[in-house]
Write an enzyme that holds these catalytic residues in place. Structure first.
Site, PDB file in Angstrom:
ATOM      1  N   LYS A 178      16.870 -20.354  10.473  1.00 30.05           N
ATOM      2  CA  LYS A 178      17.158 -21.891  10.076  1.00 30.05           C
ATOM      3  C   LYS A 178      16.574 -22.043   8.715  1.00 30.05           C
ATOM      4  O   LYS A 178      17.004 -22.586   7.796  1.00 30.05           O
ATOM      5  CB  LYS A 178      17.035 -22.906  11.217  1.00 30.05           C
ATOM      6  CG  LYS A 178      17.717 -22.549  12.386  1.00 30.05           C
ATOM      7  CD  LYS A 178      17.401 -23.696  13.570  1.00 30.05           C
ATOM      8  CE  LYS A 178      15.936 -23.784  14.053  1.00 30.05           C
ATOM      9  NZ  LYS A 178      15.644 -22.582  14.656  1.00 30.05           N
ATOM     10  N   SER A 207      14.303 -20.284  18.106  1.00 30.34           N
ATOM     11  CA  SER A 207      13.213 -20.135  16.976  1.00 30.34           C
ATOM     12  C   SER A 207      13.418 -18.769  16.468  1.00 30.34           C
ATOM     13  O   SER A 207      13.538 -17.596  17.197  1.00 30.34           O
ATOM     14  CB  SER A 207      11.961 -20.173  17.715  1.00 30.34           C
ATOM     15  OG  SER A 207      10.867 -19.959  16.730  1.00 30.34           O
ATOM     16  N   CYS A 213       0.833  -1.270  -0.193  1.00 30.58           N
ATOM     17  CA  CYS A 213       0.085   0.013  -0.013  1.00 30.58           C
ATOM     18  C   CYS A 213       0.767   1.320  -0.053  1.00 30.58           C
ATOM     19  O   CYS A 213       0.317   2.224  -0.587  1.00 30.58           O
ATOM     20  CB  CYS A 213      -1.121   0.098   1.115  1.00 30.58           C
ATOM     21  SG  CYS A 213      -0.040  -0.331   2.705  1.00 30.58           S
TER      22      CYS A 213
HETATM   23  N1  LIG Z   1       8.726 -13.944   4.330  1.00 32.47           N
HETATM   24  C1  LIG Z   1       9.292 -13.314   5.349  1.00 32.47           C
HETATM   25  N2  LIG Z   1       9.438 -12.135   5.105  1.00 32.47           N
HETATM   26  C2  LIG Z   1       9.712 -11.222   6.020  1.00 32.47           C
HETATM   27  N3  LIG Z   1      10.514 -11.952   7.310  1.00 32.47           N
HETATM   28  C3  LIG Z   1      10.597 -13.237   7.315  1.00 32.47           C
HETATM   29  C4  LIG Z   1      10.045 -13.980   6.305  1.00 32.47           C
HETATM   30  N4  LIG Z   1      10.278 -15.579   6.657  1.00 32.47           N
HETATM   31  C5  LIG Z   1      10.761 -15.327   7.792  1.00 32.47           C
HETATM   32  N5  LIG Z   1      10.993 -14.157   8.219  1.00 32.47           N
HETATM   33  C6  LIG Z   1      11.726 -13.418   9.646  1.00 32.47           C
HETATM   34  O1  LIG Z   1      13.097 -13.917   9.325  1.00 32.47           O
HETATM   35  C7  LIG Z   1      13.633 -14.659  10.650  1.00 32.47           C
HETATM   36  C8  LIG Z   1      14.291 -15.991  10.674  1.00 32.47           C
HETATM   37  O2  LIG Z   1      13.181 -16.830  10.146  1.00 32.47           O
HETATM   38  P1  LIG Z   1      13.323 -18.503   9.804  1.00 32.47           P
HETATM   39  O3  LIG Z   1      11.819 -18.816   9.476  1.00 32.47           O
HETATM   40  O4  LIG Z   1      14.150 -18.584   9.070  1.00 32.47           O
HETATM   41  O5  LIG Z   1      13.483 -18.763  11.370  1.00 32.47           O
HETATM   42  P2  LIG Z   1      13.794 -20.273  12.050  1.00 32.47           P
HETATM   43  O6  LIG Z   1      14.992 -20.325  12.637  1.00 32.47           O
HETATM   44  O7  LIG Z   1      13.518 -21.410  10.950  1.00 32.47           O
HETATM   45  O8  LIG Z   1      12.573 -20.218  13.277  1.00 32.47           O
HETATM   46  P3  LIG Z   1      11.756 -21.743  13.540  1.00 32.47           P
HETATM   47  O9  LIG Z   1      12.943 -22.489  14.413  1.00 32.47           O
HETATM   48  O10 LIG Z   1      10.613 -21.045  14.632  1.00 32.47           O
HETATM   49  O11 LIG Z   1      11.106 -22.427  12.270  1.00 32.47           O
HETATM   50  C9  LIG Z   1      12.554 -14.330  11.624  1.00 32.47           C
HETATM   51  O12 LIG Z   1      12.620 -13.350  12.314  1.00 32.47           O
HETATM   52  C10 LIG Z   1      11.144 -14.087  10.699  1.00 32.47           C
HETATM   53  O13 LIG Z   1      10.292 -13.332  11.487  1.00 32.47           O
END
Ligand SMILES: Nc1ncnc2c1ncn2[C@@H]1O[C@H](COP(=O)(O)OP(=O)(O)OP(=O)(O)O)[C@@H](O)[C@H]1O
Length: 696
Positions: free
Chosen positions: A511, A507, A12
């Site tokens: 990852k 989390s 937006c």
């Molecule tokens: N599509 C997106 N757009 C913007 N930010 C994102 C997006 N996907 C994830 N993030 C952000 O990127 C960061 C890392 O996310 P990610 O999913 O890689 O974490 P993770 O370590 O896999 O977490 P979990 O163990 O909970 O699955 C987080 O702060 C998340 O909010």
């Protein structure tokens, strides 16, 4: 000002910038701006918006104000709306705000109602000295939108030839009337009457045959184009990168796809008519002038008035049409999402709330329709009035000419017949002109799919068998959009062929993002990823995915049998291989015990499987392709410890590189190497010996 509607739910802010830039003479399109300023799924905040506006040569003044002070703002400006949205304030008149809302179009709100939405923050924008008005809207070419269509030119030529023959017949028809009235009736010649009428019948017969042939060819052309164009577009859509889908709503993508039908209909029916109608209109005009220049003048004036009317109604109807499409798409997305998420909605007893919101969305569409219908009603009534008056005037002036003897009755009748042809054709031509202009609306909507850059194809011929299943990340940094925090920063990691690596971390530490980068679903913002020593950019995402078998957190099964799902709907699926994969994933016994075994159907939503069973089927699907690298993102989290142990031990025996994201100690303990992420970097990288594996 022209309303610019957003294509992605979070853009937006960008749409507001396009509107304000357009107001100051810098005409941009949303797509180019989207490429210039990447926006993440989380949207834009005020600070980012200011930065984007500054790079477009605007000076920005963010301010906090009360609603009553709105009139003092330098307009147009941007208002922060509903905490998560931006709108453009165009003017304030008689206690009402005239807004351009990127989500729904033009709106007029009384101050009292606006107070429920306005957050108190506004952003004034004014062009600075370096600002230059310019036309920077990307031109959209039809070929780019639809792709190639084979046999189009020949089919169009055939239809054109038939249509031309039809026009000749239509031009001869009024002559028959004139012969009958002036020749046969005046001189009471029975034979001439019969011959003229028989001639007329023959013309009708030819007309019938030609019309059938043209209609049939038109249908076939439409069908062929439907297949070819929609095939081209769907194939392009499926090649678009993952973030494209992540940022859009399902209903919106569907609605955009349907714009193709609108374009096809106008083009197949319209393209030929434009040429032919133009030709026939000129010929009929010539004939009319021969009969009576005065009467022709009256007809021309009526037509000119019609044209003025059409032009005056064009922009409001175009806006209404665009807003309707957007509102309907939003309603559709909400509907689909509700059906998909019916389980939590039931659990939280929020179905009635959801219903009420959906009804409001439907009401928005209906209200938009009523407003459009009112406009159309005014248009058609004025139209009827113009042509009704024209008819009366022609009758009077033509009647006088017949009484004066300057025109015979037959000539008057023939003139009126030509006139109906002329006004019919000319107004159709004007309508078509408007429809073709209206196509720009559909073209712009379609461009969001068709002009989006697809994932790169592989640049090199590679024998995938010879690629070593080794992944190397060199100084990789990634963030979801400019201005957002880095999710991964200067991360370097080598995963050797045959290694078994567990990636752990808190989390949200990145990852899954790291996984998506390794799988080519995302592209590093900085740095490089190499697979088997070859840069991933060179290898292409498809080649990488051929090497990798993956189970992601949000993975899904598709509607079909278990066997089909495990074999990824391979038409030449190998039952033995399916069972072997199922054994490795420790699901074979459970499937064999089901009454229909591997033919058990899986529904698209409620899969009919337990969480752990579903995960094992997904794992079997990943193993069926005999991957060289296995990537599992929390893929065994729903399994009981015993089953997990079984699965992981089976995987350990397989000759491939394994990368697992896991939180559970039991899952990690099977890995040979532990990589711990924190704040986007590797903070610990340890090799586990047999003993430490057990105690990890
Ligand atoms: N599509 C997106 N757009 C913007 N930010 C994102 C997006 N996907 C994830 N993030 C952000 O990127 C960061 C890392 O996310 P990610 O999913 O890689 O974490 P993770 O370590 O896999 O977490 P979990 O163990 O909970 O699955 C987080 O702060 C998340 O909010």
């Amino acid at each position: 000002m022209e309303a610019v509607l957003q294509a992605e739910s979070q853009e937006c802010g960008l749409a507001c910038l396009v509107m304000i830039a357009g107001y100051h003479g810098l005409h941009l399109d949303l797509m180019s701006l989207r490429r210039r300023f990447s926006i993440s799924i989380k949207g834009t905040n005020l600070a980012q918006l200011v930065r984007y506006a500054q790079s477009l040569d605007f000076s920005c003044r963010p301010l906090r104000l009360e609603l009553e002070d709105m009139a003092k703002l330098r307009l147009p400006c941007i208002l922060h709306w509903d905490m998560t949205h931006f709108v453009v304030l165009e003017t304030v008149r008689r206690g009402r705000l005239h807004l351009l809302d990127p989500a729904s179009g033009r709106r007029v709100l009384p101050l009292a109602e606006a107070s429920r939405h306005f957050t108190g923050v506004a952003l004034e924008l004014s062009p600075n000295v370096t600002f230059r008005p310019a036309q920077q809207k990307a031109r959209i070419r039809l070929r780019e939108l639809t792709g190639r269509a084979i046999g189009l030119k020949r089919a169009l030529a055939n239809i054109f030839a038939l249509a031309l023959a039809l026009e000749v017949v239509a031009l001869l028809a009024p002559q028959v009337t004139q012969w009958v009235v002036d020749g046969a009736l005046v001189s009471a010649d029975h034979d001439l009457l019969l011959i003229a009428v028989l001639g007329g019948c023959l013309l009708m017969l030819i007309d019938f045959v030609l019309r059938m042939a043209r209609g049939w060819m038109g249908l076939r052309l439409n069908q062929q184009l439907a297949l070819q164009w929609s095939g081209n577009l769907f194939s392009h859509l499926l090649r678009l990168p993952w973030p494209y889908f992540e940022k859009r709503q399902l209903g919106d993508i569907t609605a955009r796809f349907q714009s193709l039908t609108a374009i096809r209909n106008v083009l197949t029916n319209g393209a030929i008519m434009v040429v032919l109608d133009g030709l026939v209109t000129l010929i009929t005009l010539g004939m009319m002038l021969l009969y009576s220049p005065v009467l022709t003048g009256i007809v021309a004036i009526a037509l000119a008035l019609y044209m003025v009317l059409r032009v005056a109604f064009y922009q409001p109807l175009r806006n209404a049409s665009e807003e309707r499409i957007v509102l309907a798409a939003r309603e559709n997305s909400y509907f689909l999402e509700t059906i998909r998420a019916v389980l939590p909605l039931k659990l939280f007893n929020t179905t009635s709330l959801r219903l009420a919101t959906w009804q409001n969305l439907v009401a928005d569409v209906q209200n938009r329709d009523v407003a459009t219908q009112k406009m159309l009603l005014a248009f058609t009534s004025l139209n009827t009035l113009i042509f009704g008056l024209e008819g009366m005037l022609l009758l009077y002036v033509g009647g006088m000419a017949v009484l004066d003897g300057t025109l015979s009755l037959g000539m008057l009748l023939a003139f009126i017949a030509y006139k109906s042809q002329f006004t019919g054709r000319a107004s159709q031509l004007i309508d078509l002109g408007v429809e073709i202009r209206m196509l720009s609306l559909h073209a712009e909507r379609l461009a969001d799919i068709a002009l989006e850059t697809p994932e790169p194809d592989s640049h090199m011929e590679t024998d995938l068998e010879r690629i070593e299943p080794r992944i190397e990340l060199r100084d990789v940094s990634y963030r979801y959009a400019e201005g957002e925090p880095w999710v991964l920063r200067n991360l370097s990691l080598v995963i050797e062929a045959g290694d078994s690596v567990a990636i752990v971390g808190r989390s949200g530490c990145g990852k899954s993002t790291l996984f998506k980068l390794m799988l080519g679903l995302l592209t590093p913002t900085e740095g490089e990823i190499l697979v088997g020593g070859i840069p991933a950019r060179q290898l292409g995402p498809q080649a990488i995915r051929n090497l990798v078998g993956a189970v992601m957190q949000e993975d899904q099964l598709l509607a079909g049998s278990l066997a089909e799902n495990i074999a990824s709907f391979d038409p030449e699926a190998d039952q033995q291989r399916i069972e072997e994969a199922a054994r490795q994933a420790n699901i074979h016994k459970a499937v064999a015990n089901m009454p229909m075994g591997y033919q058990t159907l899986v529904a698209e939503m409620g899969s009919g499987l337990s969480g752990g069973q579903k995960q094992r089927v997904l794992l079997a699907r990943a193993l069926y392709k005999r991957p060289r690298i296995l990537a599992l993102d929390e893929a065994t989290s729903h399994l009981d410890l015993h089953s997990e142990q079984h699965v992981v031990q089976a995987l350990q025996r397989m000759p491939m590189t394994r990368i697992t994201i896991a939180h559970r100690r039991e899952t990690i303990s099977f890995a040979r190497r532990l990589v711990c992420l924190d704040k986007g970097a590797v903070v610990e990288d340890v090799r586990l010996d047999e003993e430490r594996q057990v105690s990890a």
